[in-house]
Design a protein around this motif. Structure first.
Motif, PDB file in Angstrom:
ATOM      1  N   THR A  79      20.233   4.014  43.065  1.00  0.00           N
ATOM      2  CA  THR A  79      19.670   5.064  43.917  1.00  0.00           C
ATOM      3  C   THR A  79      20.750   6.034  44.373  1.00  0.00           C
ATOM      4  OG1 THR A  79      17.952   3.538  44.662  1.00  0.00           O
ATOM      5  CG2 THR A  79      18.331   5.508  46.005  1.00  0.00           C
ATOM      6  N   LEU A  80      21.940   5.521  44.691  1.00  0.00           N
ATOM      7  CA  LEU A  80      23.055   6.391  45.072  1.00  0.00           C
ATOM      8  C   LEU A  80      23.424   7.336  43.935  1.00  0.00           C
ATOM      9  CD1 LEU A  80      25.344   3.846  46.972  1.00  0.00           C
ATOM     10  CD2 LEU A  80      24.212   5.851  47.956  1.00  0.00           C
ATOM     11  N   VAL A  81      23.438   6.823  42.715  1.00  0.00           N
ATOM     12  CA  VAL A  81      23.745   7.675  41.562  1.00  0.00           C
ATOM     13  C   VAL A  81      22.626   8.691  41.350  1.00  0.00           C
ATOM     14  CG1 VAL A  81      24.253   7.723  39.087  1.00  0.00           C
ATOM     15  CG2 VAL A  81      25.108   5.846  40.499  1.00  0.00           C
ATOM     16  N   GLY A  82      21.381   8.260  41.534  1.00  0.00           N
ATOM     17  CA  GLY A  82      20.270   9.194  41.430  1.00  0.00           C
ATOM     18  C   GLY A  82      20.370  10.317  42.449  1.00  0.00           C
ATOM     19  N   LEU A  83      20.814   9.991  43.663  1.00  0.00           N
ATOM     20  CA  LEU A  83      20.974  11.008  44.702  1.00  0.00           C
ATOM     21  C   LEU A  83      22.070  12.007  44.366  1.00  0.00           C
ATOM     22  CD1 LEU A  83      20.595   8.782  47.897  1.00  0.00           C
ATOM     23  CD2 LEU A  83      19.029  10.582  47.141  1.00  0.00           C
ATOM     24  N   THR A 105      15.686  -3.562  36.396  1.00  0.00           N
ATOM     25  CA  THR A 105      16.785  -3.053  37.216  1.00  0.00           C
ATOM     26  C   THR A 105      17.829  -2.375  36.347  1.00  0.00           C
ATOM     27  OG1 THR A 105      16.445  -4.766  38.892  1.00  0.00           O
ATOM     28  CG2 THR A 105      18.607  -3.713  38.834  1.00  0.00           C
ATOM     29  N   MET A 106      18.161  -2.997  35.227  1.00  0.00           N
ATOM     30  CA  MET A 106      19.163  -2.420  34.338  1.00  0.00           C
ATOM     31  C   MET A 106      18.672  -1.116  33.712  1.00  0.00           C
ATOM     32  SD  MET A 106      22.173  -2.510  33.101  1.00  0.00           S
ATOM     33  CE  MET A 106      22.750  -4.135  33.565  1.00  0.00           C
ATOM     34  N   VAL A 107      17.401  -1.061  33.361  1.00  0.00           N
ATOM     35  CA  VAL A 107      16.846   0.170  32.790  1.00  0.00           C
ATOM     36  C   VAL A 107      16.977   1.314  33.787  1.00  0.00           C
ATOM     37  CG1 VAL A 107      14.726   1.299  31.981  1.00  0.00           C
ATOM     38  CG2 VAL A 107      15.258  -1.026  31.235  1.00  0.00           C
ATOM     39  N   PHE A 108      16.639   1.056  35.044  1.00  0.00           N
ATOM     40  CA  PHE A 108      16.737   2.110  36.057  1.00  0.00           C
ATOM     41  C   PHE A 108      18.188   2.493  36.323  1.00  0.00           C
ATOM     42  CE2 PHE A 108      16.785   3.406  40.647  1.00  0.00           C
ATOM     43  CZ  PHE A 108      16.182   4.635  40.451  1.00  0.00           C
ATOM     44  N   PHE A 109      19.063   1.502  36.415  1.00  0.00           N
ATOM     45  CA  PHE A 109      20.478   1.779  36.677  1.00  0.00           C
ATOM     46  C   PHE A 109      21.078   2.643  35.574  1.00  0.00           C
ATOM     47  CE2 PHE A 109      25.021   0.611  36.363  1.00  0.00           C
ATOM     48  CZ  PHE A 109      25.439   0.988  37.630  1.00  0.00           C
ATOM     49  N   GLN A 110      20.815   2.303  34.334  1.00  0.00           N
ATOM     50  CA  GLN A 110      21.382   3.070  33.232  1.00  0.00           C
ATOM     51  C   GLN A 110      20.707   4.430  33.079  1.00  0.00           C
ATOM     52  OE1 GLN A 110      24.073   2.492  31.758  1.00  0.00           O
ATOM     53  NE2 GLN A 110      24.445   0.345  32.267  1.00  0.00           N
ATOM     54  N   PHE A 111      19.459   4.549  33.510  1.00  0.00           N
ATOM     55  CA  PHE A 111      18.790   5.852  33.449  1.00  0.00           C
ATOM     56  C   PHE A 111      19.507   6.910  34.271  1.00  0.00           C
ATOM     57  CE2 PHE A 111      16.127   8.050  36.680  1.00  0.00           C
ATOM     58  CZ  PHE A 111      15.986   9.255  36.005  1.00  0.00           C
ATOM     59  N   VAL A 112      19.901   6.574  35.500  1.00  0.00           N
ATOM     60  CA  VAL A 112      20.495   7.599  36.363  1.00  0.00           C
ATOM     61  C   VAL A 112      21.826   8.100  35.799  1.00  0.00           C
ATOM     62  CG1 VAL A 112      19.297   6.946  38.476  1.00  0.00           C
ATOM     63  CG2 VAL A 112      21.441   5.798  37.892  1.00  0.00           C
TER      64      VAL A 112
END
Length: 484
Positions: free
Chosen positions: A34-38, A117-124
């Protein structure tokens, strides 16, 4: 007496919280993501929308917002498994969807939390790479060409770099390249791809290239602050666990960024006589980029040294070499991503090859053959000279691969899009900006919060505005109306 440890009921495994899942690691990984997405939304959306001329604020911010959304759909559709799935060839994964609950709820390849979780983390990370490329193209790229560029580049460039460097079965990963959190996959890639795309798209309008003041420096700093603080998740999340190495990576990240900012700032003062706020932001970015491939595998003193070099070498390439090298002067790289990401990313990869500390590599990689990861300085100091030089060779080989990959793939993608539509906006669109491209403008500056209607639609009903006469005519008429 029973020696079985007693856990609170909320920590006992159940169907929704299987025994193999570490709740702490999962919570941190989602937070880091989420921090990376922000950093992107709203970070770079704000930064881009503020650092350009007012007439390009909407377009620049929207390029970032669109890329974030488009990458996510492509990522779950095929991108994730092309980057971290089964091998198609030695440098690329096999495309497959990441939407089925059976796949998403099973253990990720690190084994601490679900694949979702990994899919979302790598997406950002994938998303911010495309948004960084946009920085080189602000103020002139056809928005429809950009909408096509994003999925094509993600598919045919990003996934190759990510699989090669980060996937355990990728060829550069097997060779032992150290890219802790994306100095190669994200920053070097975006810097080279952005510069290459800028070459094919062409420059901004002459007036914009000669005079392109930010429309809101204070808001730009807000975006830059989100980018900086978001880097806690960027580098702190890449051990994939809540570990002492993650803590070190976070501290090193901010130490390097602060050092780089100060060095860049002092160079501006020494050579130009004034502390440039935009220069300070550039120095911050180069520090963050430089430490990224090394964050958790170098000591704190090395982070300081890397900050000194990331605040000076990209400064020199931007402020001195840029004016002397014909190709750099020719290509209109709006946000100077070549210097802040390609140069700083390459520098970080090289310095990682020098300063990577064996014990820290053991903590980060947690693999049996961890001894192959050793910086040149430690190889020379411990008598493992050949291992140190080998690591440096692997680092340089990885840089060369990423550069060639992105020049070739980005050029082919741009040439393909050019067969379908123009890459660059028309001269008329370049003259007017957001209003003609989106039918919207960034700020309401007239009357009681109402924007003065000088849109193309309005000109059809009011001959006072003649867009063919250029922006100076529009400004004159607007002033006359305001005085009336």
């Amino acid at each position: 007496m029973s020696t079985t440890p007693m856990f609170p009921s909320n920590l006992l495994p159940n169907e929704a919280s299987p025994e193999w899942m570490n709740k702490g690691d999962n919570a941190w990984q989602l937070t880091a993501a989420t921090l990376v997405g922000l950093q992107s939304v709203p970070g770079l959306v704000i930064l881009y929308g503020s650092i350009v001329k007012k007439k390009w604020a909407v377009n620049s911010a929207f390029m970032a917002l669109y890329a974030f959304a488009a990458v996510l759909i492509c990522w779950v559709g095929w991108g994730y498994r092309m980057s971290f799935g089964e091998s198609l060839v030695f440098f690329w994964g096999r495309p497959a969807v990441a939407l089925d609950q059976k796949f998403l709820l099973e253990k990720a390849f690190v084994g601490m939390y679900p694949t979702a979780t990994m899919v979302f983390f790598q997406f950002v990370f994938a998303a911010i790479t495309l948004i960084l490329i946009a920085g080189a193209l602000l103020g002139r790229m056809n928005i429809y060409a950009w909408m096509l560029f994003v999925p094509l580049w993600l598919t045919f460039s990003y996934t190759i770099g990510a699989f090669s460097v980060w996937c355990p079965t990728g060829w550069l990963a097997k060779a032992g390249v150290i890219d802790y959190s994306g100095g190669y996959v994200i920053h070097l890639s975006s810097g080279v791809a952005g510069f290459t795309a800028a070459y094919w798209v062409g420059p901004r309008a002459s007036a914009d290239r000669e005079n392109f003041p930010p429309n809101n420096i204070i808001l730009m700093l807000a975006g830059a602050g989100l980018l900086w603080m978001g880097w806690t998740g960027f580098n702190g999340g890449d051990p994939y666990v809540v570990s002492i190495d993650a803590s070190l990576a976070v501290l090193n990240t901010h130490v390097c960024a602060a050092t780089s900012l100060l060095v860049w700032l002092f160079l501006d003062i020494i050579f130009f006589g004034k502390p440039s706020v935009i220069g300070a932001v550039q120095g911050m970015i180069t520090g963050l980029v430089c430490i990224t491939p090394a964050a958790g595998v170098v000591q704190g003193w090395a982070a300081i040294l890397m900050g000194v070099m990331s605040g000076s070498i990209p400064w020199f390439s931007m402020m001195v070499l840029h004016k002397k090298i014909a190709l750099l002067k020719q290509v209109d790289d709006t946000m100077a991503v070549f210097h802040t990401h390609a140069v700083a990313g390459s520098l970080g990869g090289i310095l990682t090859g020098i300063f990577a500390e064996p014990k820290l590599n053991r903590l980060f990689y947690q693999v049996d053959d961890w001894e192959k990861y050793i910086g040149l300085a430690y190889g020379l100091n411990s008598g493992r000279t050949s291992a140190g030089f080998h690591q440096m060779g692997v680092q340089l080989g990885g840089i060369l691969f990423i550069i060639v990959l992105n020049i070739v793939t980005t050029s082919l993608i741009c040439l393909f899009i050019r067969l379908i539509m123009p890459l660059r906006l028309s001269d008329k669109e370049l003259e007017v900006g957001d209003d003609v491209v989106h039918g919207e403008e960034a700020y309401s500056l007239w009357g009681d919060g109402e924007i003065f209607d000088n849109t193309k639609h309005y000109t059809e009903h009011n001959t006072a505005f003649d867009l063919e006469d250029g922006s100076s005519s529009m400004k004159k008429t607007a002033t006359e109306v305001q005085l009336t």
